[in-house]
Write an enzyme that holds these catalytic residues in place. Structure first.
Site, PDB file in Angstrom:
ATOM      1  N   TRP A   1      -2.398   3.405  -5.939  1.00  0.00           N
ATOM      2  CA  TRP A   1      -3.624   4.134  -6.298  1.00  0.00           C
ATOM      3  C   TRP A   1      -3.530   4.901  -7.617  1.00  0.00           C
ATOM      4  CZ3 TRP A   1      -2.463   6.792  -1.124  1.00  0.00           C
ATOM      5  CH2 TRP A   1      -2.555   5.857  -0.076  1.00  0.00           C
ATOM      6  N   GLY A   2      -2.497   4.606  -8.425  1.00  0.00           N
ATOM      7  CA  GLY A   2      -2.379   5.316  -9.701  1.00  0.00           C
ATOM      8  C   GLY A   2      -1.772   6.706  -9.577  1.00  0.00           C
TER       9      GLY A   2
ATOM     10  N   ASP B   1      -9.679   3.877  -3.983  1.00  0.00           N
ATOM     11  CA  ASP B   1     -10.414   2.676  -3.559  1.00  0.00           C
ATOM     12  C   ASP B   1     -11.804   2.601  -4.195  1.00  0.00           C
ATOM     13  OD1 ASP B   1      -8.213   2.314  -2.050  1.00  0.00           O
ATOM     14  OD2 ASP B   1      -9.255   2.227  -0.130  1.00  0.00           O
TER      15      ASP B   1
ATOM     16  N   ASP C   1       0.820  -1.209   0.000  1.00  0.00           N
ATOM     17  CA  ASP C   1       0.000   0.000   0.000  1.00  0.00           C
ATOM     18  C   ASP C   1       0.862   1.271   0.000  1.00  0.00           C
ATOM     19  OD1 ASP C   1      -2.499   1.270   0.163  1.00  0.00           O
ATOM     20  OD2 ASP C   1      -3.210  -0.116   1.689  1.00  0.00           O
TER      21      ASP C   1
HETATM   22  C1  GLA Z   1      -5.834   1.419   1.082  1.00  0.00           C
HETATM   23  C2  GLA Z   1      -5.979   0.422  -0.058  1.00  0.00           C
HETATM   24  C3  GLA Z   1      -7.148  -0.510   0.233  1.00  0.00           C
HETATM   25  C4  GLA Z   1      -6.913  -1.238   1.547  1.00  0.00           C
HETATM   26  C5  GLA Z   1      -6.686  -0.221   2.662  1.00  0.00           C
HETATM   27  C6  GLA Z   1      -6.242  -0.867   3.936  1.00  0.00           C
HETATM   28  O1  GLA Z   1      -6.908   2.283   1.168  1.00  0.00           O
HETATM   29  O2  GLA Z   1      -6.146   1.090  -1.265  1.00  0.00           O
HETATM   30  O3  GLA Z   1      -7.329  -1.428  -0.822  1.00  0.00           O
HETATM   31  O4  GLA Z   1      -5.797  -2.087   1.426  1.00  0.00           O
HETATM   32  O5  GLA Z   1      -5.661   0.721   2.302  1.00  0.00           O
HETATM   33  O6  GLA Z   1      -6.016   0.071   4.967  1.00  0.00           O
END
Ligand code: GLA
Length: 388
Positions: free
Chosen positions: A182-183, A203, A148
């Site tokens: 996240w791009g 997300d 992440d």
């Molecule tokens: C981020 C990721 C999610 C998830 C959460 C966990 O938001 O993008 O997919 O893994 O963290 O905290």
């Protein structure tokens, strides 16, 4: 002389950069991840129950094999040697024992951590501990690491993720490396040699077209995927985030369309529902082998948007042996009557036999036009096979 040749070979050998483990994801990874339904409320009991449910529901047999434990598995602090430790109350048997259980049930074991100092849930992140953590993951039998991007400060994304890739390589266990950045810095332009899949967006949310501070309904995520198809292929996939299929914020049509479009996008199919309690309708969607075959097609080409008009989008995915998958998606709020003149689909060459995938019906050939009603937010999905 022999010694001289050996010396020269060694001296002239190019300095090879570290590499990801090749060949681990020839088709998009499929599995289940705890985040979308459970967030931090996870335990070894829940994960084992889910493994059992994935087997009894037929999901494992349909291809879902990575069981990924997302954020929330860690204790709040590392131990005195700096090692990661699982939460003692919720994962009392430890991660090696959980990995052993999952392997014994035929699954691959996935785990989550973060490239920053802390995960998004505030638990220990990997920054500065990459090589040590990779050794822990290898010793626990981890097969898939989702990494992440919370709390990364001013870190450079490419350098940071390459460090973790090198750490995995050094630990010696082949692990699918899933970048969850996240791009933000367009990983599709640089991550092919870093990982096997990379998130392309923030997300996903359990809805069709709602929006939160950091999350989006799948309609918006889909919109941002058009144009990224050139960057995906075997062992390097765009990841528009995990599935919300079967979760309460989607209608049945929206779940079916979401699953269909993610399959056409050659997206990793990571289910995110409670597999212990899913309805038969949800099970039918998630285990539809003909849809999964489109996602897992060996040609490994991501589908693309061919056309967009109000209420009608056409997405197409080239498949092996000259076949095509074509999805007609009604993104509007009213039902539409779909009328297709196949000659307008200019990517087609010659005549094809038509299979309606969700209706499970063969519909003749593309020499005749095609008509079908499409409900709001629903899809028609056909597979086209050349007649000769
Ligand atoms: C981020 C990721 C999610 C998830 C959460 C966990 O938001 O993008 O997919 O893994 O963290 O905290």
């Amino acid at each position: 002389m022999k010694k001289l040749i050996a010396f020269l070979a060694l001296a002239l050998a190019p300095v090879l950069p570290a590499q990801k483990f090749e060949g681990l994801a020839p088709t998009p990874p499929m599995g289940w991840n705890s985040w979308n339904t459970f967030q931090g409320k996870i335990s070894e009991t829940l994960i084992k129950e889910m493994a059992d449910a994935l087997i009894s529901s037929g999901m494992q047999a349909a291809g879902y094999r990575y069981l990924v434990v997302d954020d929330g598995w860690e204790a709040p602090e590392r131990d005195s040697q700096g090692n990661l430790v699982p939460d003692p109350a919720r994962f009392p048997s430890g991660m090696k024992a959980l990995g052993d259980y999952l392997h014994s049930r035929g699954f691959k074991f996935g785990i989550h951590n973060c490239a920053g100092t802390k995960t998004c849930a505030g638990l220990p992140g990997g920054r500065g501990h990459e090589f040590q953590d990779a050794r822990s993951y290898a010793s626990w039998g981890v097969d898939f690491l989702k990494y992440d991007w919370c709390n990364h400060g001013t870190a450079d994304s490419q350098e940071t993720y390459n460090t973790m890739r090198d750490a995995i390589r050094a630990a010696g266990r082949p692990i699918v490396f899933s970048l969850c950045e996240w791009g933000d810095t367009k990983p599709w332009t640089w991550a092919k040699d870093t990982g096997h899949l990379w998130r392309t967006t923030g997300d996903i949310m359990d809805c069709y077209d709602c929006q939160g501070a950091y999350s989006l309904g799948w309609k918006f995520i889909l919109e941002s995927q058009a144009g990224l198809e050139q960057y995906a292929g075997p062992d390097h996939w765009n990841d528009p985030d995990m599935l919300e299929v079967g979760n309460p914020g989607l209608t049945l049509a929206e779940s079916r369309a979401h699953f269909t479009l993610w399959s056409l996008l050659a997206a990793p199919l990571m289910a995110g529902n409670d597999a212990r309690k899913m309805s038969e309708d949800t099970r039918q969607i998630l285990t539809n082998r003909e849809v999964i075959a489109i996602n897992q097609d060996p040609l490994g080409k991501q589908g693309y948007r061919f056309m967009k008009h109000p209420g009608k989008q056409i997405w197409a995915k080239e498949l092996a042996h000259g076949e095509w998958a074509v999805c007609f998606f009604n993104d509007g709020d009213a039902p539409v009557q779909l009328r297709i003149d196949w000659a307008n689909l200019t990517f087609l060459k010659g005549t094809y036999r038509i299979r309606d995938i969700w209706q499970k019906k063969d519909l003749g050939q593309t020499t005749a036009g095609f008509e079908a009603p499409v409900a709001s937010h629903d899809v028609v999905l056909v597979r086209l096979r050349p007649t000769s």
